[in-house]
Design an enzyme around this catalytic site. Structure first.
Site, PDB file in Angstrom:
ATOM      1  N   CYS A  74       1.073  -1.019  -0.003  1.00  0.00           N
ATOM      2  CA  CYS A  74       0.174   0.078  -0.330  1.00  0.00           C
ATOM      3  C   CYS A  74       1.012   0.992  -0.016  1.00  0.00           C
ATOM      4  CB  CYS A  74      -0.694   0.277   1.631  1.00  0.00           C
ATOM      5  SG  CYS A  74      -2.123   1.312   0.918  1.00  0.00           S
ATOM      6  N   CYS A 185      -0.943   3.278  -7.279  1.00  0.00           N
ATOM      7  CA  CYS A 185      -1.700   2.866  -6.385  1.00  0.00           C
ATOM      8  C   CYS A 185      -2.268   1.511  -6.065  1.00  0.00           C
ATOM      9  CB  CYS A 185      -2.715   3.259  -5.875  1.00  0.00           C
ATOM     10  SG  CYS A 185      -4.482   2.848  -4.746  1.00  0.00           S
TER      11      CYS A 185
END
Length: 257
Positions: A74, A185
């Site tokens: 992440c 992302c």
């Protein structure tokens, strides 16, 4: 902890499954634990303190499982607290950041769109990364919250919604001769094939998944911690209803769905 210990991989939700897939593909004999924090997704709109609290709780869970390494799959969580986590825990913690360096190395005076979450783009970590390259290259910061939401709410197959969101973010650099889009992302990797169909071949799509997986392998190799087992995947999520979706997303990436 020894070579047979598992590797912990976690994300704010389901995006990190794209990293899990790359790790599993590169090191198919490693046993992996995936932890998705979908109950608290998205991280991109939370404070740094809130994200840090969640990451510590997840890493504590992994340490109780005696993992040999933790991958923060992440970009947002990495931006928020990777250094704190590395100071806190006595094992290797591998983070992620938008692969801006890779994009800039494609040539001189590159025009690059970085798609990421709000927090990733606002954090000092990314600001420092940009400072290294912005004098020579043109960099556009594009926050893309809808792309996280569509993955988490199982709407990837809703063509109208997906293409509307992609067009919205592409429109923000319309008229510019973009050389590449950095998918900053892990959720955004699920849109890679659609974007390739929409964009001219001159625009490259770049993500950090392979670099992260390869870095993990290098660390484990150096420490003689590579496994030789069958390569299992153990699933956890703060929203238990997301586990079946997690498995389907992995199969989608494997091309077996």
């Amino acid at each position: 902890m020894d070579f047979s210990s598992k590797i912990g991989v976690f994300d704010s939700g389901l995006g990190g499954i794209s990293v899990l897939h790359t790790i599993h593909d590169l090191m198919p004999k490693e046993d992996l634990i995936y932890f998705g924090d979908s109950l608290h997704n998205p991280y991109g709109t939370k404070s740094k303190e809130e994200i840090t609290e969640r990451c510590i709780e997840i890493c504590d869970f992994f340490m109780a499982q005696d993992v040999k390494a933790i991958v923060i799959a992440c970009n947002t969580a990495t931006s928020a607290c990777v250094n704190l986590l590395r100071d806190k825990y006595p094992i290797d913690i591998i983070g992620m950041e938008p692969a801006l360096k890779v994009a800039c190395e494609k040539g001189e005076h590159q025009k690059i769109a970085v798609w990421a979450t709000n927090l990733t783009l606002k954090e000092k970590k990314f600001a420092r990364l940009m400072e290294r390259f912005e004098d020579e290259h043109t960099i556009y910061k594009i926050p893309c919250p809808k792309l996280v939401e569509l993955v988490e709410t199982e709407k990837l197959q809703n063509t109208d919604l997906v293409y509307a969101a992609l067009h919205e973010y592409l429109h923000q650099t319309q008229g510019e001769e973009i050389d590449s889009i950095v998918l900053g992302c892990t959720h955004f990797v699920f849109y890679k094939e659609r974007l390739q169909d929409m964009l001219p071949s001159s625009i490259q799509l770049i993500d950090g998944n392979y670099g992260t997986a390869h870095h993990l392998k290098d660390i484990l190799t150096h420490k003689n911690l590579l496994n030789d087992s069958t390569g299992t995947i153990e699933w956890h999520n703060t929203d238990a209803d997301k586990i079946n979706l997690s498995k389907r997303l992995l199969k989608q990436l494997e091309g077996t769905l």
